[in-house]
Design a protein around this motif. Structure first.
Motif, PDB file in Angstrom:
ATOM      1  N   UNK A  13     -64.145 -21.540 -26.338  1.00 52.31           N
ATOM      2  CA  UNK A  13     -64.100 -22.641 -27.299  1.00 52.31           C
ATOM      3  C   UNK A  13     -63.934 -23.959 -26.563  1.00 52.31           C
ATOM      4  N   UNK A  14     -63.066 -23.990 -25.576  1.00 55.21           N
ATOM      5  CA  UNK A  14     -62.892 -25.199 -24.768  1.00 55.21           C
ATOM      6  C   UNK A  14     -64.201 -25.623 -24.107  1.00 55.21           C
ATOM      7  N   UNK A  15     -65.023 -24.636 -23.785  1.00 59.00           N
ATOM      8  CA  UNK A  15     -66.314 -24.917 -23.134  1.00 59.00           C
ATOM      9  C   UNK A  15     -67.418 -25.195 -24.153  1.00 59.00           C
ATOM     10  N   UNK A  16     -67.030 -25.431 -25.399  1.00 62.77           N
ATOM     11  CA  UNK A  16     -67.958 -25.801 -26.469  1.00 62.77           C
ATOM     12  C   UNK A  16     -68.854 -24.656 -26.907  1.00 62.77           C
ATOM     13  N   UNK A  17     -68.363 -23.422 -26.813  1.00 62.62           N
ATOM     14  CA  UNK A  17     -69.116 -22.280 -27.325  1.00 62.62           C
ATOM     15  C   UNK A  17     -68.875 -22.166 -28.828  1.00 62.62           C
ATOM     16  N   UNK A  18     -69.897 -22.516 -29.601  1.00 58.99           N
ATOM     17  CA  UNK A  18     -69.727 -22.450 -31.047  1.00 58.99           C
ATOM     18  C   UNK A  18     -69.646 -21.001 -31.528  1.00 58.99           C
ATOM     19  N   UNK A  19     -70.283 -20.091 -30.806  1.00 61.63           N
ATOM     20  CA  UNK A  19     -70.185 -18.685 -31.155  1.00 61.63           C
ATOM     21  C   UNK A  19     -68.756 -18.187 -31.053  1.00 61.63           C
ATOM     22  N   UNK A  20     -68.041 -18.631 -30.008  1.00 61.91           N
ATOM     23  CA  UNK A  20     -66.637 -18.250 -29.848  1.00 61.91           C
ATOM     24  C   UNK A  20     -65.791 -18.868 -30.949  1.00 61.91           C
ATOM     25  N   UNK A  21     -66.117 -20.087 -31.311  1.00 64.70           N
ATOM     26  CA  UNK A  21     -65.387 -20.751 -32.391  1.00 64.70           C
ATOM     27  C   UNK A  21     -65.587 -20.010 -33.713  1.00 64.70           C
ATOM     28  N   UNK A  22     -66.806 -19.571 -33.981  1.00 64.70           N
ATOM     29  CA  UNK A  22     -67.067 -18.806 -35.201  1.00 64.70           C
ATOM     30  C   UNK A  22     -66.309 -17.480 -35.207  1.00 64.70           C
ATOM     31  N   UNK A  23     -66.188 -16.848 -34.035  1.00 66.90           N
ATOM     32  CA  UNK A  23     -65.433 -15.600 -33.943  1.00 66.90           C
ATOM     33  C   UNK A  23     -63.946 -15.859 -34.183  1.00 66.90           C
ATOM     34  N   UNK A  24     -63.434 -16.955 -33.631  1.00 67.80           N
ATOM     35  CA  UNK A  24     -62.038 -17.330 -33.865  1.00 67.80           C
ATOM     36  C   UNK A  24     -61.816 -17.551 -35.361  1.00 67.80           C
ATOM     37  N   UNK A  25     -62.747 -18.248 -35.986  1.00 62.09           N
ATOM     38  CA  UNK A  25     -62.681 -18.516 -37.415  1.00 62.09           C
ATOM     39  C   UNK A  25     -62.680 -17.211 -38.215  1.00 62.09           C
ATOM     40  N   UNK A  26     -63.588 -16.302 -37.864  1.00 60.91           N
ATOM     41  CA  UNK A  26     -63.689 -15.012 -38.558  1.00 60.91           C
ATOM     42  C   UNK A  26     -62.416 -14.191 -38.382  1.00 60.91           C
ATOM     43  N   UNK A  27     -61.855 -14.238 -37.174  1.00 60.26           N
ATOM     44  CA  UNK A  27     -60.712 -13.406 -36.830  1.00 60.26           C
ATOM     45  C   UNK A  27     -59.439 -13.826 -37.544  1.00 60.26           C
ATOM     46  N   UNK A  28     -59.282 -15.125 -37.797  1.00 60.51           N
ATOM     47  CA  UNK A  28     -57.990 -15.604 -38.290  1.00 60.51           C
ATOM     48  C   UNK A  28     -58.017 -16.270 -39.657  1.00 60.51           C
ATOM     49  N   UNK A  29     -59.195 -16.557 -40.181  1.00 56.05           N
ATOM     50  CA  UNK A  29     -59.270 -17.284 -41.448  1.00 56.05           C
ATOM     51  C   UNK A  29     -58.517 -16.575 -42.568  1.00 56.05           C
ATOM     52  N   UNK A  30     -58.750 -15.291 -42.739  1.00 57.05           N
ATOM     53  CA  UNK A  30     -58.192 -14.565 -43.881  1.00 57.05           C
ATOM     54  C   UNK A  30     -56.671 -14.622 -43.923  1.00 57.05           C
ATOM     55  N   UNK A  31     -56.015 -14.328 -42.797  1.00 58.86           N
ATOM     56  CA  UNK A  31     -54.549 -14.341 -42.776  1.00 58.86           C
ATOM     57  C   UNK A  31     -53.998 -15.747 -43.008  1.00 58.86           C
ATOM     58  N   UNK A  32     -54.636 -16.750 -42.409  1.00 54.69           N
ATOM     59  CA  UNK A  32     -54.188 -18.125 -42.597  1.00 54.69           C
ATOM     60  C   UNK A  32     -54.397 -18.572 -44.040  1.00 54.69           C
ATOM     61  N   UNK A  33     -55.501 -18.120 -44.634  1.00 53.65           N
ATOM     62  CA  UNK A  33     -55.783 -18.472 -46.019  1.00 53.65           C
ATOM     63  C   UNK A  33     -54.717 -17.895 -46.956  1.00 53.65           C
ATOM     64  N   UNK A  34     -54.328 -16.660 -46.710  1.00 54.85           N
ATOM     65  CA  UNK A  34     -53.304 -16.026 -47.543  1.00 54.85           C
ATOM     66  C   UNK A  34     -51.978 -16.768 -47.421  1.00 54.85           C
ATOM     67  N   UNK A  35     -51.623 -17.140 -46.199  1.00 51.09           N
ATOM     68  CA  UNK A  35     -50.369 -17.852 -45.988  1.00 51.09           C
ATOM     69  C   UNK A  35     -50.395 -19.212 -46.674  1.00 51.09           C
ATOM     70  N   UNK A  36     -51.477 -19.958 -46.475  1.00 49.68           N
ATOM     71  CA  UNK A  36     -51.570 -21.291 -47.078  1.00 49.68           C
ATOM     72  C   UNK A  36     -51.577 -21.209 -48.598  1.00 49.68           C
ATOM     73  N   UNK A  37     -52.315 -20.249 -49.138  1.00 49.95           N
ATOM     74  CA  UNK A  37     -52.397 -20.130 -50.598  1.00 49.95           C
ATOM     75  C   UNK A  37     -51.048 -19.754 -51.201  1.00 49.95           C
TER      76      UNK A  37
END
Length: 203
Positions: A13-37
């Motif tokens: 992600x630091x190296x501007x890999x958008x694919x890695x950023x999308x994987x990070x998003x996929x990996x953590x979005x659900x749990x963060x969404x539940x906590x925020x909601x």
């Protein structure tokens, strides 16, 4: 990307890999969404807040210090976003009711005005850092119990089963952990309103 470790994802992600950023998003979005909601109670606001957080993460990827534990770092980032959300929008009645239930469960005996939370002070970032430092300094078993309870939403009985200890021991460890946190933050707010609010955010 799915087989990469969190540390490998961070470097990409630091190296501007958008694919890695999308994987990070996929990996953590659900749990963060539940906590925020669970704190906001509004799906659109929750979605907007998380989108903003991830956009900031991408835009500031070369500046941010992710650390070695990505899940904990993202949760901390979310706590800051939630704090800003409530500081800007204040507490509606549902938030007030939920916070009051939590405060009562924490045995907070000092009276406080919930409207004060709309004007939460600038010590928040320092306070959160102090809390995290106090958690790190807890004895191993106490920290393990506290993290399971606060961060992973285990019940007292689940913690007892997982660690092979009595429920009473779990409750004692939690009581001592809270006392330790209160002691470490007493200089910030003698009535502990900020501490209770922070604990509500991260629970």
């Amino acid at each position: 990307m799915k087989n990469l470790s969190d540390l490998e994802l961070i470097e990409l992600v630091r190296s501007a890999s958008y694919g890695a950023f999308e994987e990070l998003h996929r990996r953590y979005w659900s749990d963060l969404q539940k906590l925020a909601y669970s704190k906001i109670g509004d799906r659109e606001d929750t979605y907007d807040l998380l989108q903003e957080m991830f956009i900031e993460l991408w835009e500031k990827r070369t500046e941010l210090k992710f650390g070695n534990e990505l899940n904990g770092w993202l949760r901390k980032r979310l706590w800051f976003k939630l704090y800003g959300y409530f500081r800007t929008k204040g507490f509606n009645q549902k938030h007030q009711d939920n916070f009051k239930i939590f405060a009562d469960a924490e045995n907070t005996t000092t009276a406080f005005d919930l409207s004060e939370l709309k004007q939460a002070n600038v010590y928040y970032e320092e306070l959160l850092a102090v809390i995290e430092g106090a958690i790190e300094e807890m004895p191993d078993r106490m920290r393990e119990v506290f993290v399971l309870y606060r961060h992973k939403n285990y019940s007292v009985s689940q913690i007892a089963d997982k660690l092979g200890i009595a429920p009473k021991t779990v409750r004692n460890q939690l009581d001592r952990a809270i006392a330790k946190l209160r002691k470490s933050t007493k200089q910030y707010d003698p009535r502990a309103l900020e501490l209770v609010f922070v604990l509500w955010l991260i629970s």
